[in-house]
Structure formats: structure tokens, C-alpha cells
Design a protein around this motif. Structure first.
Motif, short mmCIF file in Angstrom:
data_model
loop_
_atom_site.label_atom_id
_atom_site.label_comp_id
_atom_site.label_asym_id
_atom_site.label_seq_id
_atom_site.Cartn_x
_atom_site.Cartn_y
_atom_site.Cartn_z
N HIS A 12 0.86 -1.18 0.00
CA HIS A 12 0.00 0.00 0.00
C HIS A 12 0.90 1.23 0.00
O HIS A 12 1.47 1.59 1.03
N PRO A 13 1.07 1.89 -1.16
CA PRO A 13 1.90 3.10 -1.21
C PRO A 13 1.28 4.21 -0.35
O PRO A 13 0.06 4.33 -0.27
N LEU A 14 2.13 4.99 0.29
CA LEU A 14 1.66 6.17 1.02
C LEU A 14 1.51 7.31 0.03
O LEU A 14 2.37 7.52 -0.83
N ARG A 15 0.43 8.04 0.15
CA ARG A 15 0.21 9.19 -0.73
C ARG A 15 1.32 10.23 -0.53
O ARG A 15 1.78 10.87 -1.47
N HIS A 16 1.75 10.41 0.73
CA HIS A 16 2.83 11.34 1.08
C HIS A 16 3.86 10.58 1.90
O HIS A 16 3.56 10.17 3.02
N PRO A 17 5.07 10.37 1.36
CA PRO A 17 6.11 9.66 2.13
C PRO A 17 6.35 10.34 3.48
O PRO A 17 6.18 11.55 3.63
N ILE A 18 6.74 9.54 4.46
CA ILE A 18 6.94 10.02 5.83
C ILE A 18 8.42 9.86 6.19
O ILE A 18 8.99 8.79 5.99
N PRO A 19 9.05 10.90 6.75
CA PRO A 19 10.45 10.79 7.15
C PRO A 19 10.63 9.77 8.28
O PRO A 19 9.79 9.69 9.19
N VAL A 20 11.72 9.00 8.19
CA VAL A 20 12.03 7.99 9.21
C VAL A 20 13.53 8.00 9.50
O VAL A 20 14.32 8.51 8.70
N LEU A 21 13.88 7.43 10.63
CA LEU A 21 15.27 7.12 10.96
C LEU A 21 15.38 5.61 11.08
O LEU A 21 14.57 4.99 11.78
N VAL A 22 16.34 5.03 10.37
CA VAL A 22 16.55 3.58 10.42
C VAL A 22 17.83 3.34 11.22
O VAL A 22 18.91 3.75 10.81
N ARG A 23 17.67 2.71 12.38
CA ARG A 23 18.82 2.31 13.20
C ARG A 23 19.06 0.83 12.92
O ARG A 23 18.17 0.02 13.18
N HIS A 24 20.24 0.50 12.39
CA HIS A 24 20.47 -0.90 12.04
C HIS A 24 21.79 -1.38 12.63
O HIS A 24 22.75 -0.62 12.77
N ARG A 25 21.78 -2.64 12.98
CA ARG A 25 22.96 -3.29 13.58
C ARG A 25 23.25 -4.54 12.77
O ARG A 25 22.40 -5.39 12.60
N SER A 26 24.45 -4.63 12.30
CA SER A 26 24.87 -5.80 11.54
C SER A 26 24.88 -7.03 12.44
O SER A 26 25.21 -6.94 13.62
N TYR A 105 -1.15 2.26 13.74
CA TYR A 105 -0.43 3.51 13.92
C TYR A 105 -0.59 4.42 12.70
O TYR A 105 -0.82 5.62 12.84
N LEU A 106 -0.45 3.86 11.50
CA LEU A 106 -0.62 4.68 10.30
C LEU A 106 -2.00 5.33 10.27
O LEU A 106 -2.15 6.48 9.85
N GLY A 107 -3.02 4.61 10.73
CA GLY A 107 -4.35 5.20 10.82
C GLY A 107 -4.42 6.32 11.85
O GLY A 107 -5.07 7.35 11.62
N GLU A 108 -3.75 6.13 12.98
CA GLU A 108 -3.75 7.15 14.04
C GLU A 108 -3.12 8.46 13.58
O GLU A 108 -3.59 9.53 13.96
N ILE A 109 -2.07 8.37 12.78
CA ILE A 109 -1.42 9.61 12.32
C ILE A 109 -2.01 10.09 11.00
O ILE A 109 -1.52 11.03 10.39
N LYS A 110 -3.07 9.42 10.56
CA LYS A 110 -3.80 9.79 9.35
C LYS A 110 -2.93 9.77 8.08
O LYS A 110 -3.05 10.62 7.21
N ALA A 111 -2.05 8.75 8.02
CA ALA A 111 -1.27 8.54 6.81
C ALA A 111 -2.22 8.01 5.74
O ALA A 111 -2.98 7.08 5.98
N GLU A 112 -2.18 8.61 4.56
CA GLU A 112 -3.09 8.21 3.48
C GLU A 112 -2.42 7.11 2.65
O GLU A 112 -1.38 7.31 2.07
N LEU A 113 -3.08 5.95 2.63
CA LEU A 113 -2.61 4.83 1.82
C LEU A 113 -3.40 4.78 0.51
O LEU A 113 -4.60 5.02 0.51
N GLU A 114 -2.71 4.48 -0.57
CA GLU A 114 -3.39 4.38 -1.88
C GLU A 114 -3.89 2.98 -2.09
O GLU A 114 -3.45 2.03 -1.52
#
Length: 114
Positions: A12-26, A105-114
Motif C-alpha cells: 500500500h503506497p503512502l500518498r505522502h512519504p513520511i520521514p524515518v530514521l533507520v537504526r540498524h545493527r549488523s 499507527y498509520l491510521g492514528e497519524i492519518k497517513a493516506e494509503l493508496e
């Protein structure tokens, strides 16, 4: 021997991309790296994120969604990274507890899914 089957999930693509931080550990090293990205889409058990810096596959990660009013963090594993004309597209499989909360959560922040 047949190749392993991958289950395709509806994205489900987001109508408006949302900024994120990805913390990753090898899994091989213990250092943690943080990269900025944009959440592009959501599936039943995962998310697609665009980043500009390389990351290691099979990295445990947490994704912090940078919503001003309601930031949230989800845990998962980076299962693929594909170079595109716009950056590197990551596929992240969410851990069970994170997957259950993600769509709500996406529903709570009103992220629009296509």
C-alpha cells in the motif's frame, strides 16, 4: 532442487512519504548506524523505505517514524536493498508485535494509503 518461494504481499503506497530514521545493527558486527529515509509503502508484515546510504542486509533494525505529534518506533529486519535512480530501497520485515501495531499507527497519524 526448487528455489525457495517468497510470499508476495500487497503493498500500500503512502500518498505522502513520511520521514524515518533507520537504526540498524549488523549481525556480524555490533556497531549501530543511523540513516535517514522516507517511508514509501506498507504491507501486512513490512515496510518499504528509501535511503541514500548503503546498509547491510540481514541487519536487525528499528524504524523511528518522525511524526511531529506522535513519533513511534517499530522493530524488524532488513531483508532486501535495491538500488534505484532515487536511492536505495529497503524492504523491512517487521517483528510480530511491531507488525500488529504498524497499520493501526498509520491510521492514528492519518497517513493516506493508496
Amino acid at each position: 532442487m526448487n528455489p525457495p518461494k517468497r510470499r508476495q504481499q500487497l503493498r500500500h503506497p503512502l500518498r505522502h512519504p513520511i520521514p524515518v530514521l533507520v537504526r540498524h545493527r549488523s549481525l556480524r558486527r555490533r556497531d549501530v548506524k543511523v540513516v535517514e529515509g522516507m517511508l514509501l509503502d506498507a504491507s501486512e508484515n513490512g515496510m518499504g523505505i528509501l535511503v541514500m546510504e548503503p546498509v547491510e542486509l540481514a541487519s536487525r533494525c528499528s524504524v523511528e517514524i518522525c511524526d511531529e505529534d506522535q513519533p513511534e518506533r517499530f522493530r524488524g529486519e532488513i531483508c532486501y536493498a535495491t538500488k534505484t535512480d532515487y536511492g536505495i530501497r529497503l524492504g523491512i520485515i517487521l517483528e510480530d508485535d511491531s507488525a500488529d501495531r504498524f497499520f493501526a499507527y498509520l491510521g492514528e497519524i492519518k497517513a493516506e494509503l493508496e
